[in-house]
Motif scaffolding. Structure first.
Motif, short mmCIF file in Angstrom:
data_model
loop_
_atom_site.label_atom_id
_atom_site.label_comp_id
_atom_site.label_asym_id
_atom_site.label_seq_id
_atom_site.Cartn_x
_atom_site.Cartn_y
_atom_site.Cartn_z
N LYS A 1 -0.52 -16.58 22.96
CA LYS A 1 -1.83 -16.21 23.49
C LYS A 1 -2.33 -15.01 22.71
O LYS A 1 -1.73 -13.93 22.73
CB LYS A 1 -1.75 -15.89 24.98
N LEU A 2 -3.43 -15.18 22.00
CA LEU A 2 -4.00 -14.12 21.18
C LEU A 2 -4.81 -13.16 22.03
O LEU A 2 -5.11 -13.42 23.20
CB LEU A 2 -4.87 -14.74 20.09
N MET B 1 1.33 -7.18 36.28
CA MET B 1 1.73 -8.43 35.61
C MET B 1 0.57 -9.41 35.67
O MET B 1 0.04 -9.68 36.73
CB MET B 1 2.96 -9.01 36.28
N GLY B 2 0.17 -9.95 34.49
CA GLY B 2 -0.94 -10.86 34.43
C GLY B 2 -0.60 -12.26 34.90
O GLY B 2 0.54 -12.57 35.23
N LEU B 3 -1.63 -13.12 34.89
CA LEU B 3 -1.47 -14.49 35.37
C LEU B 3 -0.42 -15.24 34.55
O LEU B 3 0.46 -15.91 35.09
CB LEU B 3 -2.82 -15.21 35.31
N ILE B 4 -0.53 -15.13 33.22
CA ILE B 4 0.40 -15.87 32.36
C ILE B 4 1.81 -15.34 32.53
O ILE B 4 2.78 -16.09 32.60
CB ILE B 4 -0.04 -15.77 30.89
N ARG C 1 3.12 -13.92 35.18
CA ARG C 1 3.67 -14.38 36.45
C ARG C 1 4.09 -15.84 36.35
O ARG C 1 5.12 -16.25 36.90
CB ARG C 1 2.65 -14.19 37.57
N SER C 2 3.28 -16.66 35.67
CA SER C 2 3.62 -18.07 35.51
C SER C 2 4.90 -18.24 34.72
O SER C 2 5.74 -19.07 35.04
CB SER C 2 2.47 -18.81 34.81
N LEU C 3 5.04 -17.42 33.67
CA LEU C 3 6.27 -17.50 32.88
C LEU C 3 7.48 -17.12 33.70
O LEU C 3 8.54 -17.74 33.59
CB LEU C 3 6.16 -16.57 31.66
N ALA C 4 7.32 -16.10 34.54
CA ALA C 4 8.45 -15.68 35.36
C ALA C 4 8.85 -16.77 36.34
O ALA C 4 10.03 -17.01 36.58
CB ALA C 4 8.08 -14.39 36.12
N ARG C 5 7.84 -17.47 36.94
CA ARG C 5 8.16 -18.55 37.86
C ARG C 5 8.86 -19.69 37.16
O ARG C 5 9.74 -20.33 37.72
CB ARG C 5 6.87 -19.06 38.53
N MET C 6 8.46 -19.97 35.92
CA MET C 6 9.04 -21.10 35.20
C MET C 6 10.34 -20.74 34.50
O MET C 6 11.04 -21.61 33.99
CB MET C 6 8.04 -21.62 34.15
N GLY C 7 10.68 -19.46 34.46
CA GLY C 7 11.93 -19.05 33.86
C GLY C 7 11.93 -19.15 32.34
O GLY C 7 12.98 -19.32 31.72
N ASP D 1 -0.09 -32.00 30.76
CA ASP D 1 -0.01 -32.35 32.18
C ASP D 1 -0.49 -31.14 32.98
O ASP D 1 -0.86 -30.10 32.40
CB ASP D 1 1.44 -32.71 32.53
N ARG D 2 -0.49 -31.23 34.29
CA ARG D 2 -1.00 -30.14 35.11
C ARG D 2 -0.29 -28.82 34.78
O ARG D 2 0.93 -28.78 34.62
CB ARG D 2 -0.83 -30.46 36.60
N THR D 3 -1.06 -27.76 34.67
CA THR D 3 -0.51 -26.46 34.27
C THR D 3 -0.39 -25.53 35.47
O THR D 3 -1.04 -25.72 36.51
CB THR D 3 -1.39 -25.78 33.21
N ASP D 4 0.43 -24.49 35.31
CA ASP D 4 0.51 -23.42 36.30
C ASP D 4 -0.34 -22.23 35.89
O ASP D 4 -0.66 -21.37 36.73
CB ASP D 4 1.96 -22.96 36.46
N ASP D 5 -0.67 -22.12 34.60
CA ASP D 5 -1.37 -20.94 34.10
C ASP D 5 -2.67 -21.28 33.38
O ASP D 5 -3.38 -20.39 32.92
CB ASP D 5 -0.48 -20.15 33.14
#
Length: 391
Positions: A142-143, A1-4, A6-12, A172-176
Motif C-alpha cells: 500500500k503506497l 492502528m489503521g484499518l489495514i 487491524r485487518s492484517l492482525a486479524r488475519m495473522g 473474493d470478499r475482502t476484510d480491508d
C-alpha cells in the motif's frame, strides 16, 4: 492502528515496513490461507473443493466473452475492432488461450482469495494480452497515495513491481477493501474437519483388518509370542485387498468379532455431509459436483439454473467490473460481457424455443438469429425477385 493494520492482525499475516510512507504484507500464498496445518494445495486433495473450483472456473471460461461499445446513452454495439476481441479469439499470449487464462484467474481467486494477471500493452499503450501471475509470488504494497503496488518474485529470483493500472486483480470478499480473503480460510475449521474425515477414512482402509475383532488365548502368552502373532495376523489380513480372507487359528486361540464397520463409526455419513459443507462454501449445488444423493430429474435441472443465477452470475459481474476498472480506459465506452446464455448451447431444444419467443415478440429478426447461431446471412438469387432467398 489503521484499518489495514487491524485487518492484517486479524488475519495473522506478517507485516514489514519498506519506508516511512509504505506498508507491505506478504500476500496469502499456497502455504497459507486455511490454517497452519492445511494448505491450499492440500485442500485441493479434497475432491469436493477441486470439483467446485473446476465447475466455476471452467464454466466461466466456457461462456462467450463479448466486447461492446456504448453508443449514446441507451445504445450499444459489438466492437469487433477492439483488441480484446482478437485476444479472446487468438489467446491472451503465445502460450495460453483465453479459456485457459480465465480458468487460472478464477481458480486462483477461489482458492487464495486473489487472482492476478499482468496487462500486456504495446509501445503505444494498446492492449496486447495478459500474463497470469501466481498469487504466491506476490507481495502487495500500500503506497502513500493509498493505491496498491504488487511486488512480483518469480522462481528465477527476478523481482519487479507492477501498479494497479498494470494488472487485472480479481478478488473474493475482502476484510480491508484491498486484499481478498479465501473462503477456505474463512471456514478453516469446516475444511479441516472434512480433511480429517478423509484422513480417517484412508487410514481405516489402509490399516483396517477384516474380519475385525480380538484373538483370545486360553494360555498366557509371552511378549515374543504376542509380537509374532500380531505381525503374522497383520501380514495375513490387513489392507483392502485381503479383506474377507479365511482365518485359521490353532493352539487354543479363538477369534471374537468386534463388529466395527465404517457405518457404525458414521464415517460414510460424515463424508457425505462434508460434500454438502464444501458446496455451501462455494455456492455450488451438490449435483454439479456429482453428488446425486438427493437428486431427481426435476431438481437436477433446477440446480443448473440455480448454479448459473446465484453462483456464476455474481462471478461474471466481478470479472466485467474488474475489466471496466483496469483494462478499458475511463470514459472509453467499452465494456466486457460474459454471456451466460451460452450455456444453452448444450440444450438445443431450449435454445430454439428461446429464439422462437424472440422472433415472435420482435426482439430478434431471422438474420440476427442466424448470427447468434454462427450461420452466414441468407443470399438472394441473382436476377430474381429479392424476396426469393436461398439458405
Amino acid at each position: 492502528m489503521g484499518l489495514i493494520e487491524r485487518s492484517l492482525a486479524r488475519m495473522g499475516l506478517a507485516r514489514r515496513s519498506l519506508d516511512g510512507d509504505q506498508l507491505s504484507w506478504k500476500a496469502i500464498d499456497p502455504a497459507q490461507g486455511l490454517s497452519g496445518s492445511l494448505s491450499v494445495r492440500a485442500a485441493e486433495n479434497l475432491s469436493t473443493v477441486l470439483g467446485c473450483t473446476n465447475a466455476i472456473s471452467t464454466a466461466l471460461a466456457y461462456v462467450p466473452a463479448l466486447t461492446y461499445r456504448q453508443d449514446g446513452a441507451n445504445d450499444r454495439a459489438e466492437a469487433p475492432e477492439h483488441p480484446l476481441r482478437q485476444i479472446v479469439r487468438g489467446g491472451v499470449n503465445p502460450g495460453m488461450s483465453w479459456p485457459d487464462w480465465v480458468e487460472h484467474l478464477v481458480a486462483s481467486t477461489l482458492l487464495t482469495g486473489n487472482g492476478l494477471a499482468e496487462i500486456l500493452r504495446g509501445d503505444r499503450g494498446q492492449l496486447e494480452g495478459f500474463r497470469h501471475i501466481q498469487w504466491g509470488q506476490v507481495t502487495a504494497v500500500k503506497l502513500a497515495s493509498g493505491r496498491l503496488a504488487y511486488d512480483i518474485s518469480d522462481p528465477r529470483g527476478v523481482k519487479r513491481r507492477l501498479l494497479e493500472g498494470d494488472v487485472v486483480h480479481l478478488r473474493d470478499r475482502t476484510d480491508d477493501g484491498y486484499i481478498g480473503r479465501s473462503r477456505l480460510s474463512r471456514a478453516a475449521e469446516t475444511v479441516a474437519g472434512v480433511q480429517s474425515a478423509n484422513v480417517h477414512a484412508n487410514s481405516f482402509l489402509r490399516n483396517g483388518a477384516s474380519p475385525s475383532g480380538v484373538i483370545e488365548s486360553v494360555e498366557p502368552m509371552k511378549a515374543e509370542q504376542r509380537t509374532m502373532l500380531r505381525e503374522s495376523f497383520m501380514a495375513r489380513a490387513s489392507g483392502p485387498s485381503k479383506a474377507g480372507q479365511t482365518l485359521i487359528l490353532d493352539g487354543g486361540l479363538t477369534w471374537k468379532p468386534a463388529q466395527i464397520s465404517p457405518e457404525d463409526a458414521e464415517l460414510l455419513e460424515t463424508r457425505k455431509f462434508g460434500v454438502e459443507e464444501i458446496c455451501r462454501l462455494f455456492q455450488v449445488p451438490p449435483p454439479i459436483v456429482q453428488d446425486y444423493s438427493h437428486n431427481t430429474f426435476t431438481n437436477s435441472e433446477t440446480a443448473g439454473r440455480w448454479f448459473a443465477t446465484f453462483c456464476l452470475a455474481p462471478w461474471a459481474r466481478k470479472i466485467e467490473a474488474e475489466f471496466a476498472r483496469s483494462v478499458f480506459a475511463a470514459g472509453s465506452g467499452y465494456e466486457l460481457e460474459l454471456d451466460l446464455s451460452g450455456f444453452l448451447r448444450g440444450d438445443p431444444e431450449k435454445r430454439w424455443a428461446a429464439h422462437k419467443i424472440a422472433l415472435e415478440s420482435g426482439v430478434l429478426d431471422p438474420e440476427e438469429v442466424r448470427q447468434v447461431e454462427g450461420w452466414n446471412k441468407r443470399q438472394t438469387l441473382p436476377n430474381s425477385n429479392p424476396e426469393v432467398e436461398v439458405a
